[in-house]
Write an enzyme that holds these catalytic residues in place. Sequence first.
Site, mmCIF file in Angstrom:
data_model
loop_
_atom_site.group_PDB
_atom_site.id
_atom_site.type_symbol
_atom_site.label_atom_id
_atom_site.label_comp_id
_atom_site.label_asym_id
_atom_site.label_seq_id
_atom_site.Cartn_x
_atom_site.Cartn_y
_atom_site.Cartn_z
ATOM 1 N N LYS A 156 -6.378 -7.243 63.194
ATOM 2 C CA LYS A 156 -5.849 -6.381 64.264
ATOM 3 C C LYS A 156 -6.838 -6.198 65.424
ATOM 4 C CE LYS A 156 -1.820 -4.996 62.384
ATOM 5 N NZ LYS A 156 -1.962 -4.912 60.975
ATOM 6 N N GLU A 185 1.239 2.501 67.914
ATOM 7 C CA GLU A 185 1.879 2.870 66.653
ATOM 8 C C GLU A 185 1.035 2.265 65.535
ATOM 9 O OE1 GLU A 185 2.713 0.193 68.436
ATOM 10 O OE2 GLU A 185 2.279 -1.261 66.841
ATOM 11 N N SER A 229 -5.528 -11.951 55.952
ATOM 12 C CA SER A 229 -5.463 -11.128 57.166
ATOM 13 C C SER A 229 -6.299 -9.865 57.115
ATOM 14 C CB SER A 229 -4.004 -10.777 57.470
ATOM 15 O OG SER A 229 -3.381 -10.206 56.334
HETATM 16 C C1 PLP Z 1 -0.905 -5.118 60.016
HETATM 17 C C2 PLP Z 1 -1.255 -6.108 58.999
HETATM 18 C C3 PLP Z 1 -0.403 -7.184 58.688
HETATM 19 C C4 PLP Z 1 0.957 -7.357 59.276
HETATM 20 O O1 PLP Z 1 0.990 -7.478 60.653
HETATM 21 P P1 PLP Z 1 1.256 -8.854 61.382
HETATM 22 O O2 PLP Z 1 1.478 -8.462 62.790
HETATM 23 O O3 PLP Z 1 2.454 -9.466 60.750
HETATM 24 O O4 PLP Z 1 0.051 -9.687 61.205
HETATM 25 C C5 PLP Z 1 -0.838 -8.116 57.766
HETATM 26 N N1 PLP Z 1 -2.028 -7.991 57.151
HETATM 27 C C6 PLP Z 1 -2.861 -6.971 57.420
HETATM 28 C C7 PLP Z 1 -4.164 -6.889 56.694
HETATM 29 C C8 PLP Z 1 -2.507 -5.997 58.341
HETATM 30 O O5 PLP Z 1 -3.346 -4.982 58.594
#
Ligand code: PLP
Length: 413
Positions: A94, A116, A380
Amino acid sequence: MRPAVTHRPDARGRFGAFGGRFVPETVMAALDELEAAVEEAFADPTFAAEMEALHRDYVGRQTPLYLAERLTEDVGGAQIWLKREDLAHTGAHKINNAVGQALLARRLGKRRIVAETGAGQHGVATATVCARFGLEAVVYMGEEDMRRQRPNVVRMGLLGATLMPVTAGAGTLKDAMNEAIRDWIASVETTHYLIGSAAGPHPYPYLVRELQAVIGHEARAQMLERTGRLPDAVVACVGGGSNAIGLFHPFRDDDVRLVGVEAGGDGAALHAASIGGGRVSVLHGSRSYVLADEHGQVEETHSISAGLDYPGVGPEHAHLHETGRAEYVPESDDDALRAFHRLCLLEGIIPALESSHAIARAERVARELGPDGVVLVGLSGRGDKDVGSVIEREGHPLRAVEPNPEPEREVVQ
Ligand SMILES: *Cc1c(COP(=O)(O)O)cnc(C)c1O
């Protein structure tokens, strides 16, 4: 016949049939202004240099590409490589988007930021960059998510953000997004809306993709350097779709399978798989797949991971689905949890529950491909924020350290 793939939004901000701008008139001018600032910034070497310095010194890029050897061996199929966004500052991808949009807000002369958040990762990333650039952060978060993601609530407070609890609906991401948009409509002159995913009205899906594409650019170059080849498949979880599109985009013209993993929830009616289980509708300013009934009424979603608990999906994913360039598949809560534990125990990495969905699917793809294959997975984020959810569901994992009971003593009168 399937429509052709496009990677540039058209004049109306659409990827094929998806995207666009479904917003009140007052917001239209702000979106035009943002679009102009984006074009200008992306063409400006000063912006590129600022981004590069922040990536290196503040975010901690580039993030490693890591061969998960024990997981690979245990699965017994293709090599599984992880792109370690969990090691970026604040613990998820993020921050890539938040840093870029904070620079844009500064260029626009807007000193108040609304955002948000679902899992709280985007709220934390927003609070972080606002502290870094001296901007005011106002973060909307559903009350249910505040309960599930307590550590991130505390982090946002420490970073100086104002947290606005949202009680409407189920108190999750969709409701928080409605409130953030409402705030923005009323304050658009002074405020930048720092959207957290590749969703919303044009130019956000394009802007966020470009800011997250650093993930895929790095991973593609690292893969070539380390293995001398491209992966057979690239796998990422899809909430709104920002980490997935950021990882996919640089592989768009390669002969590489792109696999987006949606939240399958408990596998029954309650899930958050917008492409797998939704219909084409308008949500939060753009046309895409939405979990809605035949009247367009948005349905309540469920996923064990707050970050995937969103009833929509970014329009470019809808387009990649319709053109067949990418495939979208669900993984259930249970399978994501199994993958979560396997990564903990086999690799010493506690992944986010969102990312665990991608791991679960990567294991299946690795088995399909066999030992000659290579799979790249977007990790992620890290799972520190999720330990409460895991304990709530499974109980405390530290059974082995329960203290021995005190030996009973005879009471001597
Ligand atoms: C917010 C988040 C997601 C999902 O958001 P995307 O916009 O689909 O990437 C996925 N993994 C993590 C660790 C997140 O914090």
